[in-house]
Design an enzyme around this catalytic site. Structure first.
Site, PDB file in Angstrom:
ATOM      1  N   ASP A   8       1.052  -1.399  -0.038  1.00 26.16           N
ATOM      2  CA  ASP A   8      -0.065   0.106   0.012  1.00 26.16           C
ATOM      3  C   ASP A   8       0.980   1.235   0.119  1.00 26.16           C
ATOM      4  OD1 ASP A   8      -2.121   1.932   0.302  1.00 26.16           O
ATOM      5  OD2 ASP A   8      -2.987   1.008   2.127  1.00 26.16           O
ATOM      6  N   ASP A   9       0.873   1.888  -0.991  1.00 25.00           N
ATOM      7  CA  ASP A   9       1.562   3.198  -1.323  1.00 25.00           C
ATOM      8  C   ASP A   9       3.301   2.880  -1.358  1.00 25.00           C
ATOM      9  OD1 ASP A   9      -0.617   4.852  -0.996  1.00 25.00           O
ATOM     10  OD2 ASP A   9      -0.019   5.663   1.108  1.00 25.00           O
ATOM     11  N   CYS A  56      -5.372   4.657  -3.815  1.00 24.95           N
ATOM     12  CA  CYS A  56      -5.707   3.376  -3.443  1.00 24.95           C
ATOM     13  C   CYS A  56      -6.991   2.775  -3.940  1.00 24.95           C
ATOM     14  CB  CYS A  56      -6.132   3.344  -1.926  1.00 24.95           C
ATOM     15  SG  CYS A  56      -4.457   3.848  -0.912  1.00 24.95           S
ATOM     16  N   ASP A  67       0.099  -0.586  -4.886  1.00 26.00           N
ATOM     17  CA  ASP A  67      -1.218   0.317  -5.836  1.00 26.00           C
ATOM     18  C   ASP A  67      -1.046   1.525  -6.194  1.00 26.00           C
ATOM     19  OD1 ASP A  67      -0.876   1.486  -3.103  1.00 26.00           O
ATOM     20  OD2 ASP A  67      -2.873   1.056  -2.340  1.00 26.00           O
ATOM     21  N   ASN A  68      -0.115   2.321  -5.573  1.00 24.80           N
ATOM     22  CA  ASN A  68       0.402   3.458  -6.179  1.00 24.80           C
ATOM     23  C   ASN A  68       1.680   3.863  -5.779  1.00 24.80           C
ATOM     24  OD1 ASN A  68      -2.301   4.531  -4.148  1.00 24.80           O
ATOM     25  ND2 ASN A  68      -0.131   5.215  -3.671  1.00 24.80           N
TER      26      ASN A  68
END
Ligand SMILES: *[C@@H]1O[C@H](CO)[C@@H](O)[C@H](O)[C@H]1NC(C)=O
Ligand SMILES: *[C@@H]1O[C@H](CO)[C@@H](O)[C@H](O)[C@H]1NC(C)=O
Ligand SMILES: *[C@@H]1O[C@H](CO)[C@@H](O)[C@H](O)[C@H]1NC(C)=O
Ligand SMILES: *[C@@H]1O[C@H](CO)[C@@H](O)[C@H](O)[C@H]1NC(C)=O
Ligand SMILES: *[C@@H]1O[C@H](CO)[C@@H](O)[C@H](O)[C@H]1NC(C)=O
Ligand SMILES: *[C@@H]1O[C@H](CO)[C@@H](O)[C@H](O)[C@H]1NC(C)=O
Ligand SMILES: *[C@@H]1O[C@H](CO)[C@@H](O)[C@H](O)[C@H]1NC(C)=O
Ligand SMILES: *[C@@H]1O[C@H](CO)[C@@H](O)[C@H](O)[C@H]1NC(C)=O
Ligand SMILES: *[C@@H]1O[C@H](CO)[C@@H](O)[C@H](O)[C@H]1NC(C)=O
Ligand SMILES: *[C@@H]1O[C@H](CO)[C@@H](O)[C@H](O)[C@H]1NC(C)=O
Ligand SMILES: *[C@@H]1O[C@H](CO)[C@@H](O)[C@H](O)[C@H]1NC(C)=O
Ligand SMILES: *[C@@H]1O[C@H](CO)[C@@H](O)[C@H](O)[C@H]1NC(C)=O
Length: 541
Positions: free
Chosen positions: A45-46, A81, A316-317
């Site tokens: 995540d991130d 997200c 996700d990014n």
């Protein structure tokens, strides 16, 4: 931690009759040699790649990257997200899955999403049509578990075993939905640290799943998302690490869109101090992810299943820490936010490969369906399988050259007093409040990477109809917006291509881009775009 064991419903297994007559081990061997490969997807995540996000993940790089292929040009269709995760699950661009932001109103895990898209995600297809047993553990979509969207009782279709985190990433004091039943966790490291809980549940699944069916396992860890809580043994690691001072760090983006122009440069010392500490803490949370990857790979090896399992690792990014004087967040069109790590190991993937070919998160579903032997053309997915790249069957002359990035700016309906200039916006306070997003930070881009070009072309849906263009060959840090100096012909071509991609669906999202040798100008396209000066986002994403 309550074990998953009790929760595993007994499996229907197709070879039950066989079991009755001959020995179990014979059957297992038989089943193994005929079944499809297993698939593991580990989603962070991130996690950025541009600012060294993979540095703390040394075991992951060794166990997945060095044992397989690392993609140097992997992108997300949206740098936020929920829209990004929806793209992973559906294989679609945001304009087709309609998850536009992190709220229920923006379709993040909304009832409408559940009714329209959720039943057709690639895991649902793997389970229904390819005979896979499927396991999910971790953060799903940011609003998952919301009372107005079915609460934690809602188990998305397509999952044989479901361990979903209620709402957004956390490390302690959270609720999991274990097959629809709430399981509350406190803050005792040995029982509750989420990354470790997910690792333990993944190992439980590997131990108790059926050995007669192939499996798909998705482990979606909270790290390195805020609140950046490290495991106790890692809290003091990287104690001299600071965010890298690259060419675009603490630089005023004077030729960029309005949101970037308003950022204060130089950043205040307190912002810099805060972002350095955040950078360090992000890295400390990743050490537990590195352990999780090691545990899963080791367990697959012990069980003799490593050689028949594809293991994907991605995010996700991306993330920024100080670039163009934005202290910390994602949501921007620049490579630091849209480019992500992607490593894959598995059968028929030679070790130690690096591929510069252009892939995106909308390709993950098609690739996994391809691995499972499911005909991807039967789906409405916008992405394409990159299995041929991993198997060494294509090179840059035969591969796609562009993808679409879509983002809808977030902002509350009230002016944040911390951001008087901004109007409705999203601020982050470090302790100085800096505006990181606004409703008019809404844009769409074509990212082109091919043998003859490495470009980004973006248009904003704002009062200025702002255009940003970067020649990534000449300017990899995106310091100079060349929208006013690049040839008119390039702008016209890219504008037209953007219009096509913004209204594409399925196969039309995979047509050759303007820098693809196979590109043919279709006069009908004249009616889709207008000249770039008149352009507006045709279809609000
Ligand atoms: C939410 O999804 C539905 C169904 O796809 C769509 O009609 C609607 O416009 C979406 N909402 C937003 C805010 O985009
Ligand atoms: C978790 O909740 C407990 C009890 O409310 C609180 O004391 C503790 O500080 C919380 N821990 C974290 C990491 O949020
Ligand atoms: C995970 O499992 C190990 C080994 O059984 C145990 O020592 C550890 O406390 C567990 N961690 C969590 C967070 O449940
Ligand atoms: C960093 O940690 C090491 C050992 O983990 C310790 O020796 C050193 O003093 C620490 N440095 C700072 C600046 O805290
Ligand atoms: C900020 O830090 C710089 C360099 O560390 C220093 O020169 C400057 O005086 C500081 N500014 C303030 C307002 O403290
Ligand atoms: C991959 O490359 C690294 C560094 O060059 C090397 O140490 C390792 O043995 C290689 N791995 C394989 C599986 O070939
Ligand atoms: C895959 O599906 C498409 C569309 O249904 C069909 O045209 C094609 O023949 C199928 N390919 C294979 C290999 O079955
Ligand atoms: C790339 O693949 C094509 C076939 O798709 C082949 O003709 C060409 O020789 C390959 N080029 C290189 C550099 O391997
Ligand atoms: C998300 O999108 C919906 C639909 O456009 C909008 O109502 C809502 O305000 C947006 N949320 C944020 C935080 O921008
Ligand atoms: C702003 O949004 C909140 C819900 O997020 C709503 O209760 C309130 O009425 C809205 N205010 C205005 C002025 O639209
Ligand atoms: C973006 O929105 C803010 C707040 O409403 C406004 O002040 C600003 O002029 C807008 N910028 C553009 C380029 O539309
Ligand atoms: C981008 O920059 C490279 C290197 O300076 C140059 O060769 C190329 O022509 C430029 N591309 C465009 C489309 O201007």
């Amino acid at each position: 931690m309550a074990s998953l064991r009790g929760e595993l419903p007994s499996l229907m297994n197709t070879l039950l009759i066989c079991v009755t007559f001959i020995s179990l081990s014979c059957c297992e061997e038989f089943a193994k040699s005929y079944r499809r490969p297993n698939i593991v997807l580990i989603l962070t995540d991130d996690l950025d790649i541009a600012n060294g996000g993979l540095t703390p993940l040394s075991k992951t790089k060794k166990l997945i990257g060095d044992a397989g292929i690392s993609f140097t040009n992997a992108f997300v269709a949206s740098p936020l997200c929920c829209p990004s995760r929806a793209s992973i699950l559906t294989g679609k661009y945001p304009h087709n899955h309609h998850v536009i932001n992190n709220t229920l109103e923006g379709n993040c895990s909304s009832i409408v999403w559940q009714k329209t898209e959720e039943g057709h995600t690639f895991p649902a297809l793997l389970k229904a049509f390819a005979g896979y047993q499927t396991f999910f553990a971790g953060k799903y979509l940011n609003q998952y578990g919301h009372r107005e969207a079915g609460g934690v009782e809602h188990v998305p279709p397509g999952w044989s075993y479901w361990v979903g985190l209620e709402k957004n990433s956390k490390y302690y004091n959270y609720t999991l939905s274990v097959n629809g039943k709430a399981q509350k966790h406190g803050s005792d490291y040995s029982k509750d640290y989420l990354t470790d809980v997910l690792a333990n549940m993944s190992l439980d699944f590997l131990q108790y799943k059926s050995n007669f069916l192939p499996f798909f396992m998705m482990v979606s860890v909270p790290a390195p998302h805020s609140p950046w809580t490290a495991a106790p043994q890692y809290q003091n690691k990287f104690n001299t690490t600071k965010a890298p001072r690259g060419p675009n760090f603490n630089i005023h983006g004077k030729d960029k869109h309005w949101l970037i122009r308003q950022a204060k440069t130089p950043m205040s010392n307190s912002s810099i101090k805060f972002l350095d500490e955040a950078f360090r803490k992000r890295w400390t949370t990743l050490l537990s992810v590195d352990d999780l990857v090691e545990k899963i790979v080791k367990q697959l090896e012990i069980r003799g299943e490593l050689d028949s399992t594809y293991v994907f690792f991605t995010s996700d990014n991306g993330y920024h820490t100080g670039q163009f004087s934005l202290p910390l967040d994602k949501r921007q069109l620049y490579d630091f936010d849209i480019r992500v790590p992607l490593m894959v190991r598995g059968p028929n993937i030679k070790p130690n490969q690096t591929s510069p070919l252009l892939v995106a998160n909308v390709d993950l579903g098609p690739t996994m369906l391809d691995i499972a032997g499911y005909n991807v053309s039967k789906t409405q997915m916008d992405g394409m399988s990159f299995l041929p790249i991993m198997e060494g069957l294509v090179n840059s002359t035969g591969w796609r050259t562009d993808i679409l990035v879509e983002y809808e700016g977030e902002g509350s309906n009230v002016t944040d007093p911390a951001c008087p200039l901004l109007g409705p916006g999203v601020s982050e306070c470090f302790p100085d409040c800096v505006c990181e997003d606004s409703y008019n930070n809404t844009y769409a881009c074509v990212r082109t990477i091919g043998p003859s070009a490495n470009l980004q072309y973006c248009e904003f849906d704002d009062n200025e109809v702002f255009v940003e263009v970067y020649n990534m060959t000449a300017d990899p840090f995106q310091l100079t917006n060349v929208a006013r100096s690049i040839e008119q012909e390039v702008l016209e071509k890219m504008n037209r291509r953007l219009m096509i991609l913004q209204s594409c669906s399925g196969q039309s999202c995979r047509t050759p881009g303007v820098y693809d040798p196979r590109y043919k100008f279709d006069p009908r396209q004249m009616f889709i775009g207008q000249s770039w000066q008149q352009s507006r986002l045709r279809q609000k994403i």
